[in-house]
Scaffold this active site. Structure first.
Site, PDB file in Angstrom:
ATOM      1  N   ASP A 189     -70.537 -41.666   0.022  1.00  0.00           N
ATOM      2  CA  ASP A 189     -70.417 -43.093  -0.254  1.00  0.00           C
ATOM      3  C   ASP A 189     -71.658 -43.488  -1.058  1.00  0.00           C
ATOM      4  O   ASP A 189     -72.740 -43.629  -0.486  1.00  0.00           O
ATOM      5  CB  ASP A 189     -70.340 -43.855   1.077  1.00  0.00           C
ATOM      6  CG  ASP A 189     -70.435 -45.358   0.936  1.00  0.00           C
ATOM      7  OD1 ASP A 189     -70.282 -45.873  -0.185  1.00  0.00           O
ATOM      8  OD2 ASP A 189     -70.687 -46.025   1.959  1.00  0.00           O
ATOM      9  N   GLU A 223     -74.919 -52.102  -4.057  1.00  0.00           N
ATOM     10  CA  GLU A 223     -73.768 -52.415  -3.212  1.00  0.00           C
ATOM     11  C   GLU A 223     -74.118 -52.313  -1.737  1.00  0.00           C
ATOM     12  O   GLU A 223     -73.626 -53.096  -0.917  1.00  0.00           O
ATOM     13  CB  GLU A 223     -72.612 -51.469  -3.550  1.00  0.00           C
ATOM     14  CG  GLU A 223     -71.282 -51.840  -2.899  1.00  0.00           C
ATOM     15  CD  GLU A 223     -71.100 -51.268  -1.505  1.00  0.00           C
ATOM     16  OE1 GLU A 223     -70.146 -51.699  -0.813  1.00  0.00           O
ATOM     17  OE2 GLU A 223     -71.893 -50.399  -1.084  1.00  0.00           O
ATOM     18  N   GLU A 224     -74.960 -51.350  -1.374  1.00  0.00           N
ATOM     19  CA  GLU A 224     -75.266 -51.127   0.031  1.00  0.00           C
ATOM     20  C   GLU A 224     -76.023 -52.288   0.678  1.00  0.00           C
ATOM     21  O   GLU A 224     -76.094 -52.376   1.901  1.00  0.00           O
ATOM     22  CB  GLU A 224     -76.057 -49.823   0.214  1.00  0.00           C
ATOM     23  CG  GLU A 224     -75.270 -48.558  -0.106  1.00  0.00           C
ATOM     24  CD  GLU A 224     -74.125 -48.292   0.863  1.00  0.00           C
ATOM     25  OE1 GLU A 224     -73.939 -49.091   1.801  1.00  0.00           O
ATOM     26  OE2 GLU A 224     -73.412 -47.296   0.685  1.00  0.00           O
ATOM     27  N   HIS A 324     -71.120 -43.436   6.574  1.00  0.00           N
ATOM     28  CA  HIS A 324     -72.525 -43.841   6.760  1.00  0.00           C
ATOM     29  C   HIS A 324     -73.246 -42.937   7.757  1.00  0.00           C
ATOM     30  O   HIS A 324     -74.263 -43.321   8.329  1.00  0.00           O
ATOM     31  CB  HIS A 324     -72.627 -45.309   7.191  1.00  0.00           C
ATOM     32  CG  HIS A 324     -72.501 -46.271   6.055  1.00  0.00           C
ATOM     33  ND1 HIS A 324     -73.003 -47.541   6.093  1.00  0.00           N
ATOM     34  CD2 HIS A 324     -71.929 -46.146   4.838  1.00  0.00           C
ATOM     35  CE1 HIS A 324     -72.753 -48.165   4.956  1.00  0.00           C
ATOM     36  NE2 HIS A 324     -72.093 -47.320   4.170  1.00  0.00           N
TER      37      HIS A 324
END
Length: 376
Positions: A189, A223-224, A324
């Site tokens: 991710d 984005e995170e 994650h």
């Protein structure tokens, strides 16, 4: 028109290259440079925002009503929160992830003047010293520390090494690519999403595919932490498809194989018409597809809408197990999502009014309704 064929070897090579470049949010320059060079090699002209989000446009039959595909280059990580009395480092996470998955991770500490290596450990790491307390101690970022691979036993000695509060800590991905198609690694991710997009671009370049409208290939860098696509959307764009991870876990319908289309996340339902089109493209092209709803999840599309962009949004995903954490995906999903992207950007425009920011109700879309509608 010949349908573009995905070069799986190219996709895998790009994923391996991306995983080898540290890019926690706030430390993405090197990965941005790599992606920009690869886009240039594929015949596109990348443009960078001030902070490094990338836009590369492949021209189609019309500029208005453009389509956009987005993934994010940044990953999870940590920052130095404090230099502790024993010379080790307290950490604050970058992005939302559990300290449970940080324990035992090998890391790189990026100081302004010096780069060092280390390991994230629980505060009570030695069973020979703490006995059963190594199992009963709490889990959380307040209960781990970063042991630096340098001679230091005090905060002063650590400071002398050139380490300061706020320094970025990148976690080693530890990738493993198996002959079975399974891929295990941290940071899939969304390094896998970036590789998927590059593979779609590469396939389109080898084909005679015609695009009905311009396609904006977007790569974001925050984005995170919730910023994502807030500042890289141009007024010409009418629809945005985000490419990110699905959540393969008990109670979810995501799969590590094929495409998983997210119908809604914590920000609400995705666009009815765009999502339906993607599902139909999967069915028409024999691409394995399933739907899911993500309750504790947001993507680049949410940040774009929150920034005020009036665009249709959808989310296509490759299923990740242990998202994650120490993640696992399958090559079948990566290829399938990349195939869907090529089918989507070459498909005909069905909502012509989307080329205009405003139009009258006569050209507005319709959703299924009972046969008898109330009169106004």
């Amino acid at each position: 028109m010949n349908q573009p064929n995905i070069d799986v070897d190219y996709l895998v090579a790009q994923l391996k290259a991306l995983l080898s470049i540290d890019s926690p949010t706030g430390y993405t320059d090197n990965a941005v440079r790599y992606c920009s060079r690869e886009l240039e090699r594929l015949g596109l002209q990348p443009e960078l925002t001030r902070r490094g989000a990338i836009r590369a446009v492949r021209q189609g039959g019309s500029r208005e009503g453009a389509r956009a595909i987005v993934s994010h280059i940044d990953t999870l990580g940590a920052q130095v929160k404090a230099l502790t009395a024993n010379g080790r480092l307290a950490l604050a996470p970058i992005g939302h992830w559990s300290a449970r998955f940080a324990e035992g991770a090998r890391v790189t500490i990026y100081g302004y003047e010096k780069i060092l290596r280390g390991t994230i450990l629980p505060l009570k790491a030695s069973g020979h010293t703490h006995n059963e307390e190594v199992d009963t101690q709490p889990t959380g970022w307040d209960f781990v520390e970063l042991r630096i691979d340098a001679r230091t036993t005090s905060a002063e000695e650590t400071m002398a090494l050139g380490i300061e509060i706020g320094d970025i800590v990148a976690v080693d991905p530890q990738p493993e690519f198996l002959d079975s198609g399974f891929i295990n690694s941290r940071h899939l991710d969304d390094k896998a999403g970036v590789a998927i997009m590059l593979a779609a671009i590469e396939a389109l370049g080898r084909s005679d595919a015609v695009l009905p409208v311009d396609v904006h290939w977007l790569f974001t860098i925050a984005e995170e932490v919730g910023v994502g696509a807030s500042s890289v959307i141009m007024p010409d764009i009418a629809s945005l498809v985000a490419v990110d991870n699905g959540t393969s876990a008990p109670g979810q319908n995501s799969s590590e194989f094929g495409v998983t289309i997210c119908m809604a996340d914590q920000s609400g339902p995705f666009d009815y018409h765009l999502t339906r089109k993607l599902v139909e493209l999967c069915r028409e092209n024999g691409i394995d597809c399933r739907k899911d709803v993500f309750r504790h999840y947001r993507s680049d599309s949410a940040s774009a809408l929150e920034a005020g962009h009036d665009i249709r949004t959808a989310l296509v995903t490759f299923g990740i197990d242990a998202s994650h954490g120490y993640e696992r995906i399958h090559l079948d999903a990566l290829r399938s999502v990349s195939e869907l992207l090529t089918r989507y950007v070459t498909s005909r425009i069905e909502i012509a009014r989307d080329a205009e920011e405003f139009s009258d109700v006569r050209s507005f879309t319709r959703q299924p309704a009972p046969k008898t509608e109330p009169k106004s």
